[in-house]
Design an enzyme around this catalytic site. Structure first.
Site, PDB file in Angstrom:
ATOM      1  CB  CYS A   2      -0.884   0.014   1.232  1.00 42.73           C
ATOM      2  SG  CYS A   2      -1.867  -1.459   1.413  1.00 42.73           S
ATOM      3  NE  ARG A  27       4.843   1.446  -1.302  1.00 41.31           N
ATOM      4  CZ  ARG A  27       5.437   1.138  -0.171  1.00 41.31           C
ATOM      5  NH1 ARG A  27       6.718   1.377  -0.034  1.00 41.31           N
ATOM      6  NH2 ARG A  27       4.764   0.603   0.815  1.00 41.31           N
ATOM      7  CD1 TRP A  73       0.097  -5.914  -3.211  1.00 36.39           C
ATOM      8  CD2 TRP A  73       0.023  -6.667  -1.116  1.00 36.39           C
ATOM      9  NE1 TRP A  73       0.667  -7.160  -3.184  1.00 36.39           N
ATOM     10  CE2 TRP A  73       0.635  -7.644  -1.915  1.00 36.39           C
ATOM     11  CE3 TRP A  73      -0.143  -6.925   0.257  1.00 36.39           C
ATOM     12  CZ2 TRP A  73       1.086  -8.853  -1.400  1.00 36.39           C
ATOM     13  CZ3 TRP A  73       0.304  -8.135   0.765  1.00 36.39           C
ATOM     14  CH2 TRP A  73       0.912  -9.085  -0.075  1.00 36.39           C
ATOM     15  CG  ASN A  99       0.253   2.321   3.641  1.00 38.74           C
ATOM     16  OD1 ASN A  99      -0.783   2.340   2.982  1.00 38.74           O
ATOM     17  ND2 ASN A  99       1.404   2.803   3.201  1.00 38.74           N
ATOM     18  N   GLY A 100      -0.791  -0.973   6.526  1.00 36.85           N
ATOM     19  CA  GLY A 100      -0.508  -1.848   7.669  1.00 36.85           C
ATOM     20  C   GLY A 100      -1.675  -2.780   7.943  1.00 36.85           C
ATOM     21  CD  GLU A 481      18.165 -13.395  -5.718  1.00 35.31           C
ATOM     22  OE1 GLU A 481      17.519 -13.907  -4.781  1.00 35.31           O
ATOM     23  OE2 GLU A 481      17.825 -12.336  -6.259  1.00 35.31           O
ATOM     24  CE  LYS A 485      15.146 -11.844  -8.376  1.00 33.41           C
ATOM     25  NZ  LYS A 485      15.568 -11.130  -7.215  1.00 33.41           N
ATOM     26  CD  GLU A 488      10.659 -11.425  -7.275  1.00 36.20           C
ATOM     27  OE1 GLU A 488      11.830 -11.699  -7.589  1.00 36.20           O
ATOM     28  OE2 GLU A 488      10.374 -10.577  -6.432  1.00 36.20           O
ATOM     29  CG  HIS A 504      20.935 -37.720  -1.128  1.00 35.55           C
ATOM     30  ND1 HIS A 504      21.358 -38.943  -0.660  1.00 35.55           N
ATOM     31  CD2 HIS A 504      22.063 -36.996  -1.335  1.00 35.55           C
ATOM     32  CE1 HIS A 504      22.680 -38.958  -0.566  1.00 35.55           C
ATOM     33  NE2 HIS A 504      23.127 -37.771  -0.969  1.00 35.55           N
ATOM     34  CE  LYS A 605      12.226  -2.848  -5.141  1.00 41.35           C
ATOM     35  NZ  LYS A 605      13.018  -3.991  -5.596  1.00 41.35           N
TER      36      LYS A 605
END
Ligand code: M6R
Length: 610
Positions: A2, A27, A73, A99-100, A481, A485, A488, A504, A605
């Protein structure tokens, strides 16, 4: 996640707020809205979807010079017109954005419903508007401060009241909020980029502070109602608002900015073949460093992957036991913090709530806090004892690229520095490592040269269901990583495995045509990884091998496989170089799939909820 914007001044508020919200678009959000206040009262427009959808509705608003806006969001309640902010009370006199998360929302909702309030949305936010309605005593700021005492969770609010034109009241607790100071106008925002074109003078609110913002002034009070006098910070004139600069996506631009970002992160910190960290960047004396018993590295997502590399670097170069922990787990794991513990918190945004909560937990348990962040004035930067800035420049794309590589070099710098102070590294070794660090921007530049080849490889991968990544030692961390990527932004299922673990269990997933990306940068391990690659090939798997020329020589590849050489470096620095082809791979696969690369679905973000 948000975003909040508010404006009070002489200009028409709605288009200005819309424009500022657009600068927070990166964001991540799923609905948006704006409310303006003039002599006639409050008017609101809001809708699900993109800010472009909201734009068409702005003409429904009067030309007021005060307003608040929001990008949401979804957390409590699906993305919808009804759940979009701003929210109002029963009378329409109180309107707010938030926000929150309000954690005690269930009991608040029950209580308000019993008292006859008409609650229109599924959100936790709307409940606060009704609480303010109940407790309003003619002074919005004191009412907001009072209501905040009933709320549990994390929050930043901007609130307006029809009876108090010319005023926005803001409140912050565990969610960022800043006030931008203009000439005859003032701004509020959850993030600096929103207001950069209008002002560079900002005041950052602390937790528990409530402020009245009018066009001519700001009045801040702390939790106990005492007036707070705080000088504004003047932001660096180079602070960027974030432009694509001719690139199709921010992500591609940021991938290509890595040589420059790395150079900014490294160059001023290496002098005379030594790592030099300023007092405010590190802070521990040589004696304190010698006494360190443990280093924790705590972070989320990509920053956690950098933290895993940091653990290896610190143990290998400085000889201190180190542990990388996910921030969301750290807080609840009852971590054992020995007496002389350094806790390194990594966060590009500096606003990730899990990481901030972990920082507080570590501090409570007696650790010294060092933040590695890309964001000056961020909550984490203010929470930590010392801050080492990444100097990567603003990162807009949700998928972190230059933030990762600059975090790894910051950790490398710290490790070399600690290694010298603890007498683990000889001057000769420190000199060699420093020379290697200084060469990384050029090596990153060379790694970008594989772009066309990667684009070609990607065109064959876009319709895959699963892609696996393998590596040993530090290469396994790069693989982790790399898979993040890819999934995502391309939404392809990807997993990373330690190459030695394949036999294994994971080999059961390998069948003809399955693609396995193998990372190979450590000559000490390349023969072993090469054997694991043969296990994959024997079952029909197709290999994309990324690594140094020397390591790639260890593996026998054939026609269907691909070889992507990158410059060799000290193996523990190699994620900085070998991550670049993996970032490009994710980018081009996503591009071929036509996904929303800079704003992938469901992601944000800066993650300011737990
Ligand atoms: O701002 P932070 O570095 O604290 O963010 C942590 C993660 O949310 C972030 O790295 C996330 O995993 C990225 N989108 C990955 O590309």
């Amino acid at each position: 996640m948000c975003g909040i914007v508010g404006y009070v001044g002489t200009k028409e508020a709605a288009p200005l707020i819309w424009d500022a919200l657009l600068r927070l678009e990166y964001r991540g959000y799923d609905s948006s809205g704006i409310a303006v206040l003039d002599g006639q009262g409050i008017s609101t427009v809001k809708c699900k979807g993109r800010l472009s959808d909201l734009k068409a509705r702005l003409r429904e608003l009067p030309a007021a010079t005060l307003g608040i806006g929001h990008t949401r969001w979804a957390t409590h309640g699906v993305p919808s017109d009804r759940n979009a902010h701003p929210h109002r009370d029963c009378t329409g006199n109180v309107v707010l954005v938030h926000n929150g998360i309000i954690e005690n929302h269930r009991e608040l909702r029950e209580r308000l419903l019993k008292r006859g309030h008409r609650i229109e949305s599924e959100t936790d936010t709307e409940l606060v508007a009704h609480l303010i309605e109940e407790e309003y005593d003619g002074n919005l700021a004191s009412t907001v401060a009072h209501v905040s005492r009933e709320l549990e969770g994390s929050m930043a609010f901007a609130v307006i009241h029809a009876s108090e034109p010319g005023k926005i009241v803001v409140y912050r607790d565990k969610n960022p909020l800043i006030i931008g100071l203009g000439d005859g106008e003032n701004f509020v925002a959850s993030d600096i980029p929103a207001i950069l074109p209008y002002t560079r003078k900002v005041i950052v609110l602390n937790d528990g502070e409530c402020a009245e913002v009018t066009r001519d002034g700001i009045l801040i009070k702390d939790y106990s109602g005492r007036i707070v006098h705080r000088e504004p910070v003047v932001l660096d004139a180079r602070a960027e608002a974030g432009e694509k600069g001719g690139y199709e996506h921010f992500m591609l631009k940021e991938i290509f900015e890595q040589p420059e970002a790395l150079s900014r992160a490294i160059s001023a910190r290496i002098r005379y073949d030594r790592v030099i960290l300023e007092e405010e960047e590190f802070g521990l004396s040589a004696d304190e460093v010698k006494c360190l018993d443990k280093v924790y590295l705590v972070a989320c997502g990509t920053a956690y992957h950098a933290g895993l590399v940091g653990k290896m670097l610190i143990e290998r170069l400085a000889g201190i036991p180190a542990e990388a922990v996910l921030a969301s787990e750290f807080r609840y794991a009852e971590p054992i913090i020995p007496r002389n513990t350094l806790c390194i918190l990594l966060s590009q945004s500096g606003e990730t709530l899990d990481t901030i909560a972990a920082a507080r937990e570590a501090k409570k348990r007696g650790a010294r806090l060092l933040a590695i962040t890309n964001s000056a004035l961020s909550s984490l930067a203010r929470e930590a004892d010392n801050v080492l800035y990444q100097r990567a420049g603003i990162e807009i794309a949700v998928a972190s690229t230059k933030a990762y590589t600059t975090q790894v070099v910051c950790l490398a710098l710290i490790s070399v520095y600690l290694g010298r102070l603890r007498g683990v590294l000889s001057p000769e070794t420190e000199r060699e490592l420093c020379a290697e660090l200084v060469s990384l921007p050029k090596k990153a530049e060379a790694a970008l040269g594989v772009k066309d080849e990667i684009e070609k490889i990607s065109s064959e991968l876009f319709d895959r269901k699963d892609i696996f990544f393998i590596g040993r030692g530090v290469d396994y961390l790069t693989a982790m990583e790399g898979q993040l990527k890819l999934k995502e932004i391309s939404y392809i299922h990807a997993e990373a495995y330690a190459a030695g673990e394949l036999k294994h269990g994971t080999l059961a997933l390998i069948e003809p045509g399955v693609t396995v990306v193998a990372v190979m940068n450590d000559p000490a391990l390349s023969q072993k990884t090469a054997s694991n690659i043969m296990e994959v090939k024997a079952r029909g798997g197709r290999i994309i091998a990324v690594g140094s020329e020397e390591c790639l020589l260890a593996v026998h590849l054939d026609g269907d496989d691909a070889r992507v050489p990158v410059p060799a470096t000290y193996p523990l620095f190699s994620p900085v170089v070998s991550m670049i082809p993996l970032q490009l791979l994710a980018y081009y696969v996503a591009k071929r799939k036509e996904t929303d690369i800079d704003k992938p679905k469901n992601l944000a973000k800066s993650v300011t909820v737990e």
